[in-house]
Design a protein around this motif. Structure first.
Motif, PDB file in Angstrom:
ATOM      1  N   ARG A   1       6.895   2.965   4.077  1.00 31.61           N
ATOM      2  CA  ARG A   1       5.976   1.839   3.928  1.00 31.61           C
ATOM      3  C   ARG A   1       6.126   1.149   2.573  1.00 31.61           C
ATOM      4  O   ARG A   1       6.158   1.808   1.528  1.00 31.61           O
TER       5      ARG A   1
ATOM      6  N   VAL B   1       6.027  -5.142   4.025  1.00 29.39           N
ATOM      7  CA  VAL B   1       5.070  -6.139   4.512  1.00 29.39           C
ATOM      8  C   VAL B   1       4.447  -6.831   3.299  1.00 29.39           C
ATOM      9  O   VAL B   1       3.925  -6.161   2.397  1.00 29.39           O
TER      10      VAL B   1
ATOM     11  N   LEU C   1       3.668  -2.881  -4.365  1.00 25.15           N
ATOM     12  CA  LEU C   1       4.848  -2.927  -3.499  1.00 25.15           C
ATOM     13  C   LEU C   1       6.031  -2.248  -4.179  1.00 25.15           C
ATOM     14  O   LEU C   1       6.733  -1.425  -3.569  1.00 25.15           O
TER      15      LEU C   1
ATOM     16  N   VAL D   1       4.045  -2.095   0.947  1.00 23.00           N
ATOM     17  CA  VAL D   1       3.044  -3.143   1.181  1.00 23.00           C
ATOM     18  C   VAL D   1       2.750  -3.890  -0.120  1.00 23.00           C
ATOM     19  O   VAL D   1       2.481  -3.269  -1.164  1.00 23.00           O
TER      20      VAL D   1
ATOM     21  N   LEU E   1      -3.834  -3.054   5.598  1.00 23.67           N
ATOM     22  CA  LEU E   1      -2.443  -2.823   6.008  1.00 23.67           C
ATOM     23  C   LEU E   1      -2.063  -1.351   5.871  1.00 23.67           C
ATOM     24  O   LEU E   1      -1.385  -0.782   6.731  1.00 23.67           O
ATOM     25  N   ARG E   2      -2.504  -0.728   4.778  1.00 21.69           N
ATOM     26  CA  ARG E   2      -2.204   0.698   4.605  1.00 21.69           C
ATOM     27  C   ARG E   2      -2.840   1.514   5.730  1.00 21.69           C
ATOM     28  O   ARG E   2      -2.233   2.472   6.224  1.00 21.69           O
TER      29      ARG E   2
END
Lengths: 217, 335
Positions: free
Chosen positions: A123, A72, A208, A125, A101-102
């Motif tokens: 994940r 993301v 990221l 991000v 977001l996390r």
């Protein structure tokens, strides 16, 4: 990039198809292997929409696909920039998009039982400060860095605006999607051999890249 | 082209005005004046076809009749056109008056030529799929019913522009790789698209509504000699939300040709929509969005870029969601 391994199945959620194409290139470099994107592709309508649809997307990927992970990437716009202090255990900044977001990932995945042979969707991000066009200018314009933006915000004098960044990248206020995609790909391919400059100048990208590298562990 | 329009007693537009930009996306509830704006421009075109009449005394006009005033951008900013009513039913009197300053005071002929090229479109997918006579391909009809003939004519007369059109078509709709224009024995032309993988030719009548409307908009955007002003109603009709970015890009190509690498004059675009997804795409350019609002029986125009709190609102929601919520105006009144 390793070609011995089969492509890694990933999903990408971002704000436009142009961003998605560029992020796919960067994700492959960070992961060190080829990726195959989940179809149909995912898309959100800008910031609030990303946070709103993310729980449903994580759930969908977990139960209905064999995707290994979800990447993301959102623009920070004028929101609070993620700082190392936010990474302290149990810390959560309510106005930092990385923290938000996390938190969505954490809250959504902890409720899900294992499915499709894995515990959870991994994940990745990233937050582009203030917009992904800043990443595209990395190495081309030394004035454009996350630190420069943060310093500017502290004195209430941002060093550039998002429209200015876009103009510098695309040469117009109104780029077509085709032009945007071509120039985005051209920009990120400059980093294909080495992501260190991008990680150094943009901690929102470094986070990221760190997430993605952890997938192999 | 048109700098501004001011309305008095024209349908729901009782007393309002609007400065027009090169590109204008008009949003608002049904019956709030979106189509009336376009009708006013078309009436200006219709009356511009006729010889200008001598000045008419005020007492010959309908005292409460509609009045529409148009001003123009250079090189015609020295002229003002007014539509008023001598009869009760319609605005049937066009008068053109010089302004104290500005260019083109003596060039009504030049302005008239530009006004006569104004075109309005409301594409209908069934019409777009029809099989027109080959001879009817001079310019695209308002519902798109002669699209096949227009494309056949362009293929003949403007092969390079036609090649650019088809290249863009296959980029937008990658499931196809050939545009078929079959000239039949009865002098009609039939449009179809060939699937890229199966080589099957899909006749226009079997193409999706959104595909046909996209084709018509694409044809408009790649017109080698486009009109001065293009009005398009419901540009999102039948088109998937993810393809709306491409539709916006096509319309920008008309309004900002230099940015698309073209050398022709810009086309002023006035487009209407009810799609919040399309509106989302104007986050960076809210000044291009016109909001129509209706209170009781009176409607008025505002520019979204003039909204005092827009940057703050956009921090928490998308433009489309803000519109739907009502905080931007342009929503139906509660019953």
């Amino acid at each position: 990039m390793s070609s011995a391994q089969p492509p890694l199945k990933i999903a990408i959620l971002s704000e436009s198809p142009a961003d998605e194409a560029a992020i796919a290139v960067l994700a492959e470099v960070a992961l060190g292997r080829q990726c195959q994107r989940v179809q149909p592709s995912l898309r959100a309508r800008g910031w609030p929409s990303v946070a709103q649809v993310l729980p449903a997307i994580i759930r969908h990927l977990h139960f209905n696909t064999d995707a290994a992970g979800l990447v993301v990437v959102v623009d920070s716009d004028n929101s609070v920039v993620h700082l190392p202090s936010h990474d302290a255990p149990d810390y959560f900044h309510p106005y930092c998009r990385m923290c938000q977001l996390r938190a969505v990932f954490r809250q959504t995945t902890k409720k899900l039982p294992p499915a499709n042979g894995r515990e959870r969707v991994l994940r990745g991000v990233g937050v582009a400060v203030p917009a992904i066009e800043a990443w595209y200018l990395c190495g081309r314009d030394e004035q454009v860095t996350e630190a420069a933006w943060t310093a500017g915000l502290e004195i209430d004098r941002p060093p550039y605006t998002r429209p200015q960044l876009k103009y510098r990248v695309y040469g117009t206020d109104r780029p077509s999607l085709y032009l945007e995609t071509q120039l985005a790909l051209e920009a990120v391919r400059r980093h294909q051999g080495d992501l260190r400059r991008l990680e150094n100048d943009f901690p929102g990208f470094a986070t990221l890249a760190k997430d993605l590298r952890s997938w192999g562990q | 082209m048109i700098a501004s329009v001011a309305f008095r007693n024209f349908k729901a537009l009782r007393s309002t005005s609007l400065a027009l930009a090169p590109f204008n996306l008009v949003i608002g509830p049904n019956g709030s004046g979106k189509t009336s704006l376009i009708q006013a421009i078309l009436q200006l075109r219709a009356l511009a076809k006729l010889p200008l009449r001598e000045a008419v005394a005020d007492n010959e006009r309908q005292p409460e009749g509609a009045e529409i005033l148009f001003r123009f951008n250079p090189p015609f900013d020295g002229l003002e056109a007014s539509l008023t009513c001598v009869s009760e039913a319609v605005c049937d009197l066009l008068q053109v008056t010089p302004l104290p300053s500005g260019e083109g005071v003596d060039d009504w002929a030049g302005l008239r030529t530009r006004l006569l090229s104004v075109r309005s479109y409301c594409f209908d997918h069934e019409a777009v799929a029809s099989t027109p006579a080959l001879k009817d391909g001079a310019e695209l009809a308002s519902d798109g019913c002669n699209l096949a003939a227009v494309l056949a004519a362009r293929r003949q007369a403007f092969p390079e522009a036609f090649a650019r059109f088809t290249a863009e078509l296959f980029r937008l709709l990658p499931e196809y790789d050939e545009l078929s224009l079959i000239e039949r024995a009865d002098q009609c032309v039939q449009l179809g698209l060939r699937l890229a993988d199966g080589a099957e030719l899909i006749p226009a009548g079997d193409l999706a509504q959104g595909t046909l409307c996209s084709l018509a908009i694409l044809a408009l955007a790649f017109d080698p000699a486009p009109p001065a002003i293009v009005c398009i109603e419901e540009i999102d009709r039948g088109i998937h939300p993810r393809l709306l970015r491409d539709i916006r890009d096509l319309l920008y190509r008309l309004s900002y040709p230099a940015e698309a690498g073209e050398t022709r004059a810009p086309v002023q675009v006035i487009a209407t929509t009810h799609s919040p997804y399309l509106l989302d795409l104007f986050r960076e350019h809210p000044e291009e969005v016109v909001v129509t609002e209706k209170h009781g029986r009176a409607a008025r125009f505002t520019r979204l870029g003039d909204h005092p709190d827009l940057p703050g609102l956009l921090a928490g929601a998308s433009l489309g969601d803000l519109w739907f919520s009502g905080v931007l105006g342009g929503v139906p009144e509660d019953k």
